[in-house]
Design an enzyme around this catalytic site. Structure first.
Site, PDB file in Angstrom:
ATOM      1  N   LYS A 185      61.625  37.217  25.694  1.00 46.72           N
ATOM      2  CA  LYS A 185      60.402  36.600  26.222  1.00 46.72           C
ATOM      3  C   LYS A 185      59.605  36.030  25.044  1.00 46.72           C
ATOM      4  O   LYS A 185      59.274  36.749  24.092  1.00 46.72           O
ATOM      5  CB  LYS A 185      59.583  37.680  26.928  1.00 46.72           C
ATOM      6  CG  LYS A 185      58.846  37.200  28.133  1.00 46.72           C
ATOM      7  CD  LYS A 185      58.274  38.405  28.846  1.00 46.72           C
ATOM      8  CE  LYS A 185      57.344  37.994  29.942  1.00 46.72           C
ATOM      9  NZ  LYS A 185      56.570  39.134  30.420  1.00 46.72           N
TER      10      LYS A 185
HETATM   11  C1  E4P Z   1      55.261  39.004  33.516  1.00 49.05           C
HETATM   12  O1  E4P Z   1      56.165  38.530  32.930  1.00 49.05           O
HETATM   13  C2  E4P Z   1      53.859  38.963  33.045  1.00 49.05           C
HETATM   14  O2  E4P Z   1      53.766  39.486  31.770  1.00 49.05           O
HETATM   15  C3  E4P Z   1      52.984  39.689  34.019  1.00 49.05           C
HETATM   16  O3  E4P Z   1      53.362  39.306  35.326  1.00 49.05           O
HETATM   17  C4  E4P Z   1      51.506  39.511  33.793  1.00 49.05           C
HETATM   18  O4  E4P Z   1      50.816  40.078  34.884  1.00 49.05           O
HETATM   19  P1  E4P Z   1      49.251  40.420  34.841  1.00 49.05           P
HETATM   20  O5  E4P Z   1      48.483  39.151  34.869  1.00 49.05           O
HETATM   21  O6  E4P Z   1      49.025  41.238  36.079  1.00 49.05           O
HETATM   22  O7  E4P Z   1      49.020  41.202  33.581  1.00 49.05           O
END
Ligand code: E4P
Length: 224
Positions: A87
């Site tokens: 990522k």
């Molecule tokens: C996923 O890859 C993201 O990091 C995550 O969905 C972020 O979610 P949040 O906005 O609830 O922290």
């Protein structure tokens, strides 16, 4: 549409897996910290545990923000297991890293995407997934779902193979709407997934079926 769970909590991953609907996992540094996992070795060991549990893609995020650092981390992360997806944040060096990693055959998930332009750039660099953050956009009184829809139109028209991974999902409605506008994947906390199960008419309907069945058994017994 694929269902990923957005957590580093092993119990939640196991629960979603047991439901028989789990295609993969996404994590981020905040989710790892929430589980109290610190230090490179422990973090990598935790990714290993997740990858042993789930055969689908598992997103593991880099901490570096410079090109060389991201590449170094990406190589180390991708050696943990075959299903690791690296990522990478949507920043200048991140786009460059995605392009290099794609050339090396390493899968990437471009995170922190908040505009169609960012999604376009990530796809052009060859990202496997692009992660638009629906909930965080909604929090700013903009329409997160419209972004998914715009990215879907662009990727379809331009025939990009990058998958749209709807992230920052907060509830069941987000999941349903993301499916309607063409997201390839949703990544959600366990409670959002489980909320899809719920409908009061299901509960009252089931109760009535069971009551009618029981009454019929009792009536039959009293007749015999
Ligand atoms: C996923 O890859 C993201 O990091 C995550 O969905 C972020 O979610 P949040 O906005 O609830 O922290």
């Amino acid at each position: 549409m694929k269902f990923f769970i957005d957590t580093a909590k092993i119990e939640h991953i196991q629960e979603a897996k047991d439901l028989g609907i789990l295609d993969g996992v996404t994590t981020n540094p905040s989710l790892m910290a929430k589980e109290g996992i610190t230090g490179r070795q422990n973090i990598y060991r935790h990714y290993r545990k997740i990858c042993d549990l789930v055969s689908g893609d598992v997103s593991a995020e880099v901490i570096s923000t410079d090109y060389k650092g991201m590449l170094k981390e990406a190589r180390a992360l991708s050696e943990i297991a075959e299903n690791i997806v690296v990522k990478i944040p949507m920043i200048r060096d991140g786009v460059r890293a995605i392009s290099t990693l794609t050339g090396m055959g390493i899968k990437t998930n471009c995170t922190l995407v908040f505009s169609a332009g960012q999604a376009l750039l990530a796809a052009k660099a060859g990202a496997t997934y692009v992660s638009p953050f629906i909930g965080r956009i909604d929090d700013t009184s903009w329409d997160g779902m419209q972004l998914i829809s715009d990215i879907f139109d662009i990727f379809s028209l331009q025939a990009f193979e990058t998958e749209i991974l709807a992230a920052s999902i907060r509830n069941g409605l987000h999941i349903v709407e993301a499916a309607k506008v063409g997201a390839d994947v949703v990544t959600c906390p366990l409670d959002a997934i489980l909320s899809l199960l719920k409908h009061p008419l299901t509960d009252s309907g089931l109760q009535k079926f069971l009551e009618d069945h029981q009454k019929a058994q009792t009536d039959a017994l009293s007749r015999s």
